[in-house]
Design a protein around this motif. Structure first.
Motif, PDB file in Angstrom:
ATOM      1  N   GLN A  40      -7.667   3.671   0.391  1.00 41.21           N
ATOM      2  CA  GLN A  40      -7.168   3.787   1.861  1.00 41.21           C
ATOM      3  C   GLN A  40      -6.031   4.622   1.935  1.00 41.21           C
ATOM      4  O   GLN A  40      -5.935   4.901   3.544  1.00 41.21           O
ATOM      5  N   ASN A  94      -1.669  -6.357  10.035  1.00 39.73           N
ATOM      6  CA  ASN A  94      -2.682  -5.307  10.757  1.00 39.73           C
ATOM      7  C   ASN A  94      -3.720  -5.778  11.551  1.00 39.73           C
ATOM      8  O   ASN A  94      -3.902  -5.086  12.778  1.00 39.73           O
ATOM      9  N   ARG A 118     -12.083  -3.282   6.519  1.00 37.93           N
ATOM     10  CA  ARG A 118     -11.103  -4.272   7.276  1.00 37.93           C
ATOM     11  C   ARG A 118     -11.371  -4.983   8.490  1.00 37.93           C
ATOM     12  O   ARG A 118     -10.841  -5.825   9.180  1.00 37.93           O
ATOM     13  N   HIS A 198       1.741   3.748   7.331  1.00 34.06           N
ATOM     14  CA  HIS A 198       2.119   2.626   8.826  1.00 34.06           C
ATOM     15  C   HIS A 198       3.503   2.810   9.198  1.00 34.06           C
ATOM     16  O   HIS A 198       4.475   2.875   8.278  1.00 34.06           O
TER      17      HIS A 198
HETATM   18  N1  ARG Z   1      -4.724  -1.245   1.572  1.00 28.11           N
HETATM   19  C1  ARG Z   1      -4.173  -1.429   3.109  1.00 28.11           C
HETATM   20  C2  ARG Z   1      -4.700  -0.686   3.859  1.00 28.11           C
HETATM   21  O1  ARG Z   1      -4.439   0.454   3.643  1.00 28.11           O
HETATM   22  C3  ARG Z   1      -2.700  -1.880   2.929  1.00 28.11           C
HETATM   23  C4  ARG Z   1      -2.109  -2.304   4.242  1.00 28.11           C
HETATM   24  C5  ARG Z   1      -0.809  -2.304   4.167  1.00 28.11           C
HETATM   25  N2  ARG Z   1      -0.109  -3.073   5.559  1.00 28.11           N
HETATM   26  C6  ARG Z   1       0.770  -2.377   6.297  1.00 28.11           C
HETATM   27  N3  ARG Z   1       0.843  -3.067   7.494  1.00 28.11           N
HETATM   28  N4  ARG Z   1       1.317  -1.518   5.680  1.00 28.11           N
HETATM   29  O2  ARG Z   1      -5.065  -0.825   5.036  1.00 28.11           O
END
Ligand code: ARG
Length: 298
Positions: A40, A94, A118, A198
């Motif tokens: 991801q 998230n 997700r 992010h």
């Molecule tokens: N594997 C997750 C994704 O890519 C990790 C999320 C990390 N969350 C964050 N708030 N940076 O969605």
């Protein structure tokens, strides 16, 4: 909410905005089914392109240490149970964005996650926050992708929001939130660097004046906004930023919980009067997340 994308358009400062409470409670989610199942983000594959291998047992221990760190810092901690098939549920930053409201109380906004795997997480958050009396609202479908508190960071103690776009959350989502919430102002940052996908991987607000930030993760407009909003902005070196030091989290203006192994960042925090609380989250780094990704403050 009015949107500002450069410091030259934003003529105010954080102290011009209404005061709001900082979070006193923390939502975590047990990493029972945590796995790296699809690439991801840039962190989820090893050098040869294969998916990172998670050690489940180590992940559980690391997560418990994160939970203890929040409890020791004086926060009330709640944890969702893991849910089969939801490998990323432990990243509670998230699925929702929780906004503190002037005069007390909170409201939440439901994410529309980029990755289909997700998307069901938002229902679980919505049900949880309902039990806390925190209403969760939805943006219209046309708003596009929106990744909640991963890309939306309330300014500590003020009715002002920092928002990132370009990797997961779309600019249109912030426009939709602006239309729904005309009483909030928002500083919005383009995120050109795939390693910092992010906003919470690149900017960590600590108190009203201070934030950690990753210079390589922003364009000139973004850097201008950070310095305008946080007079004591602390730049991270790239090496420690890649160790997720920028994914630190501070909800009380004192304890800064962060991934272990960033000595320069810890020294800078101490110099600014903060107490660094290093915790090892290496198993979660394999999924592109660390301390801040694992929590939702409310
Ligand atoms: N594997 C997750 C994704 O890519 C990790 C999320 C990390 N969350 C964050 N708030 N940076 O969605």
């Amino acid at each position: 909410m009015a949107i500002f994308t450069s410091a030259s358009d934003w003529s105010r400062q954080p102290t011009d905005y209404s005061q709001v409470d900082r979070p006193s409670r923390i939502l975590l989610a047990e990493p029972t089914y945590f796995q790296v199942e699809e690439a991801q983000n840039a962190h989820m594959t090893a050098g040869d392109g294969s998916l990172q291998a998670v050690n489940q047992e180590t992940a559980q221990l690391q997560w418990k240490a994160v939970k203890t760190a929040w409890q020791n810092a004086g926060f009330e901690v709640e944890a969702l149970e893991g849910s089969p098939g939801l490998a990323d549920l432990c990243f509670t930053a998230n699925p929702t964005l929780i906004l503190p409201l002037p005069g007390g109380g909170r409201e939440g906004w439901r994410a529309r996650m980029f990755w289909e795997s997700r998307r069901p997480e938002a229902d679980i958050h919505e049900a949880f926050f309902e039990t806390k009396g925190i209403p969760i609202h939805s943006l219209p479908e046309s708003a596009g992708y929106f990744e909640g508190g991963g890309d939306g960071l309330p300014h500590p103690g003020r009715q002002l929001l920092h928002g990132g776009f370009g990797n997961r959350t779309e600019f249109s989502a912030w426009e939709a939130l602006a239309a729904a919430r005309p009483d909030w102002d928002m500083l919005i940052y383009q995120q050109p660097n795939k390693n910092f996908y992010h906003l919470d991987t690149a900017l960590a607000p600590l108190n009203e004046d201070t934030a950690l930030f990753v210079p390589e993760a922003f364009d000139d407009d973004g850097l201008g906004l950070i310095h305008a909003a946080f007079p004591n902005a602390i730049p991270l070196c790239l090496e420690e930023a890649m160790n997720f030091a920028g994914n630190a989290c501070c909800h009380d203006g004192k304890h800064v919980i962060l991934q272990a192994g960033s000595p320069q960042t810890e020294a800078n925090l101490q110099e600014h009067g903060f107490t660094p609380v290093p915790v090892e989250t290496r198993e979660f780094l394999k999924s592109g997340g660390s301390v801040r990704c694992l929590v939702q403050g409310f």
